[in-house]
Design a protein around this motif. Structure first.
Motif, mmCIF file in Angstrom:
data_model
loop_
_atom_site.group_PDB
_atom_site.id
_atom_site.type_symbol
_atom_site.label_atom_id
_atom_site.label_comp_id
_atom_site.label_asym_id
_atom_site.label_seq_id
_atom_site.Cartn_x
_atom_site.Cartn_y
_atom_site.Cartn_z
ATOM 1 N N ARG A 1 -7.112 0.802 4.867
ATOM 2 C CA ARG A 1 -6.633 2.081 5.385
ATOM 3 C C ARG A 1 -6.211 1.947 6.851
ATOM 4 N NH1 ARG A 1 -6.186 3.042 0.173
ATOM 5 N NH2 ARG A 1 -8.080 3.784 -0.861
ATOM 6 N N GLU A 2 -6.273 3.060 7.584
ATOM 7 C CA GLU A 2 -5.884 3.076 8.992
ATOM 8 C C GLU A 2 -6.855 3.926 9.800
ATOM 9 O OE1 GLU A 2 -1.353 2.889 9.856
ATOM 10 O OE2 GLU A 2 -1.531 4.176 8.089
ATOM 11 N N ILE B 1 -4.519 -8.084 2.596
ATOM 12 C CA ILE B 1 -4.548 -6.677 2.976
ATOM 13 C C ILE B 1 -3.416 -5.918 2.294
ATOM 14 C CG2 ILE B 1 -4.628 -5.073 4.916
ATOM 15 C CD1 ILE B 1 -6.855 -7.269 4.880
ATOM 16 N N MET B 2 -3.764 -4.866 1.561
ATOM 17 C CA MET B 2 -2.773 -4.098 0.836
ATOM 18 C C MET B 2 -1.908 -3.260 1.783
ATOM 19 S SD MET B 2 -2.937 -4.930 -2.319
ATOM 20 C CE MET B 2 -3.299 -6.600 -1.777
ATOM 21 N N PRO B 3 -0.602 -3.143 1.468
ATOM 22 C CA PRO B 3 0.342 -2.487 2.370
ATOM 23 C C PRO B 3 0.712 -1.055 1.991
ATOM 24 C CG PRO B 3 1.564 -3.765 0.783
ATOM 25 C CD PRO B 3 0.098 -3.891 0.405
ATOM 26 N N ASN B 4 -0.022 -0.438 1.038
ATOM 27 C CA ASN B 4 0.372 0.904 0.580
ATOM 28 C C ASN B 4 -0.216 1.988 1.477
ATOM 29 O OD1 ASN B 4 -2.174 0.158 -0.490
ATOM 30 N ND2 ASN B 4 -2.028 1.706 -2.108
ATOM 31 N N GLN C 1 1.922 -4.724 13.890
ATOM 32 C CA GLN C 1 1.070 -3.723 14.521
ATOM 33 C C GLN C 1 -0.193 -3.499 13.701
ATOM 34 O OE1 GLN C 1 1.238 -2.173 17.482
ATOM 35 N NE2 GLN C 1 -0.736 -1.242 16.973
ATOM 36 N N TYR C 2 -0.038 -3.455 12.377
ATOM 37 C CA TYR C 2 -1.193 -3.261 11.488
ATOM 38 C C TYR C 2 -2.163 -4.430 11.613
ATOM 39 C CZ TYR C 2 -3.681 -1.826 7.211
ATOM 40 O OH TYR C 2 -4.630 -1.427 6.295
ATOM 41 N N ARG C 3 -1.629 -5.639 11.688
ATOM 42 C CA ARG C 3 -2.507 -6.803 11.855
ATOM 43 C C ARG C 3 -3.298 -6.712 13.157
ATOM 44 N NH1 ARG C 3 -2.913 -12.336 10.050
ATOM 45 N NH2 ARG C 3 -4.058 -13.486 11.636
ATOM 46 N N GLN C 4 -2.658 -6.280 14.217
ATOM 47 C CA GLN C 4 -3.356 -6.132 15.497
ATOM 48 C C GLN C 4 -4.503 -5.132 15.384
ATOM 49 O OE1 GLN C 4 -0.560 -5.150 18.571
ATOM 50 N NE2 GLN C 4 0.422 -7.155 18.559
ATOM 51 N N GLU C 5 -4.288 -4.049 14.661
ATOM 52 C CA GLU C 5 -5.333 -3.038 14.480
ATOM 53 C C GLU C 5 -6.512 -3.609 13.697
ATOM 54 O OE1 GLU C 5 -3.218 0.110 12.607
ATOM 55 O OE2 GLU C 5 -2.007 0.567 14.377
ATOM 56 N N MET D 1 0.538 -8.445 3.840
ATOM 57 C CA MET D 1 1.482 -8.258 2.740
ATOM 58 C C MET D 1 2.533 -7.232 3.129
ATOM 59 S SD MET D 1 0.350 -10.088 0.097
ATOM 60 C CE MET D 1 0.850 -9.273 -1.424
ATOM 61 N N LEU D 2 3.760 -7.473 2.709
ATOM 62 C CA LEU D 2 4.801 -6.461 2.799
ATOM 63 C C LEU D 2 4.825 -5.639 1.520
ATOM 64 C CD1 LEU D 2 7.845 -8.365 4.362
ATOM 65 C CD2 LEU D 2 6.620 -6.431 5.391
ATOM 66 N N PHE D 3 5.124 -4.375 1.642
ATOM 67 C CA PHE D 3 5.326 -3.473 0.517
ATOM 68 C C PHE D 3 6.707 -3.780 -0.070
ATOM 69 C CE2 PHE D 3 6.451 0.481 -1.555
ATOM 70 C CZ PHE D 3 5.256 1.047 -1.958
ATOM 71 N N PHE D 4 6.754 -3.974 -1.373
ATOM 72 C CA PHE D 4 8.009 -4.425 -1.992
ATOM 73 C C PHE D 4 9.101 -3.359 -1.898
ATOM 74 C CE2 PHE D 4 11.188 -5.402 -5.065
ATOM 75 C CZ PHE D 4 11.191 -6.776 -5.180
#
Length: 332
Positions: free
Chosen positions: A16-17, A37-40, A53-57, A72-75
């Motif tokens: 999550r975030e 890590i899931m990207p949804n 940015q998400y990885r930094q968090e 992971m990138l969201f397809f």
């Protein structure tokens, strides 16, 4: 009694975030060496700037833990330039059929319209992970999707494809038919069936997607994991939701299993005299299949008992309030 696991890897994790990410990340990063890590998210992680940015968090939330977040990138339909720029920063790309699960509305609606991206991924050696469900009857959604896996495996034979969180006997059987097809399975799908979710009073904290299936499906998954099937990897699909989103009308899908994954897996494999195959399931297979080495971490568990809390903040964990036989006692 003691048992040691080297560099455990969670091949499917939701963090999550914001406040939720800060709360749950340490519950994985303490025990695991790495996790996919899931990207949804909302909006999805579908560009390099958002991914970095998400990885930094996540790195900030893990603190001093030795833990590698595999991003992971969201397809979506990506250009060759986008994939070239992202390649060194990603582990793979996650495909969700539109509307199949939590935060997947931006997913793929027609697979034949995105084959150019599949071809680019095959060319660049980028793994494809798929949430494989149709929109059919809920118990049949995974089974109905299996021909899609077969078609992709045949059309793109050098594309490494992972069937995420498989739940059926049919999916286990499909694993052996295609060289480039692999799978992850969750802890909870090795343990529960639909009867545990809705056989008596509805238990919203066991509701997940894909939904738990029949006893014979669970048995097929369990036997494959216990036997150390070389193409099967552990992926928790730990998916935290606040109580307000679980104990309500329109219950959110997902089990929060992160705090109990390793103790429960050791318990389960010990019960079936299969501890010798647990290392492969939680690390060795993933390393061999994907050709990567996670950070070194040794996790020692002892059979001394562990009392699970009822909550972590506003999230109810799997096995809340139970006493688990095994506990993590040392990490080095």
């Amino acid at each position: 009694m003691e048992f040691t696991i080297n560099s455990p890897i969670d091949m499917h994790l939701h963090l999550r975030e914001g406040a939720m990410l800060e709360r749950v990340t340490p519950l994985t990063s303490e025990h695991f060496s790495a996790a996919i890590i899931m990207p949804n998210l909302v909006p999805p992680v579908d560009n390099l700037e958002r991914l970095l940015q998400y990885r930094q968090e996540i790195e900030a939330a893990r603190g001093d833990d030795v833990f590698d977040p595999l991003m992971m990138l969201f397809f979506r339909q990506y250009s060759e330039a986008e994939l070239l720029a992202a390649r060194e920063h990603i582990f793979g790309i996650k495909l969700y059929p539109a509307g199949a699960t939590t935060n997947s509305e931006a997913g793929v609606k027609a697979l034949d319209e995105v084959e150019e991206t599949f071809a680019l991924m095959e060319k660049m050696g980028i793994p494809l992970m798929i949430h494989g469900e149709t929109h059919g009857f809920v118990m049949d959604r995974e089974k109905e999707f299996l021909p899609v896996y077969a078609k992709l495996a045949e059309k793109f034979p050098k594309l490494k494809i992972t069937m995420e969180h498989i739940t059926t006997r049919d999916a286990v059987e499909l694993l052996d038919r295609y060289e480039n097809l692999y799978a992850t399975v969750t802890l909870h799908h090795l343990v529960i069936t639909l009867n545990d979710v809705a056989g008596g009073l509805l238990n919203p904290h066991l509701f997940c997607k894909p939904i738990a299936k029949r006893p014979e499906d669970r048995e097929a998954l369990l036997q494959a994991a216990l036997a150390g099937h070389p193409k099967l990897m552990f992926g928790s699909d730990s998916a935290p939701h606040p109580i307000s989103k679980k104990e309500c009308c329109g219950c959110a899908a997902g089990l929060f299993t992160a705090p109990v994954c390793l103790p429960t897996l050791v318990e389960l494999f010990e019960q079936h005299d299969a501890l010798g195959n647990l290392q492969a399931f939680v690390s060795g297979n993933a390393q061999r299949i994907h050709g990567f080495t996670p950070p070194a971490k040794t996790v020692k568990l002892e059979k001394i008992g562990m009392d699970m809390p009822a909550r972590y903040g506003d999230v109810v964990p799997y096995r809340a309030g139970e006493t688990l036989p095994w506990a993590v006692t040392d990490i080095s």
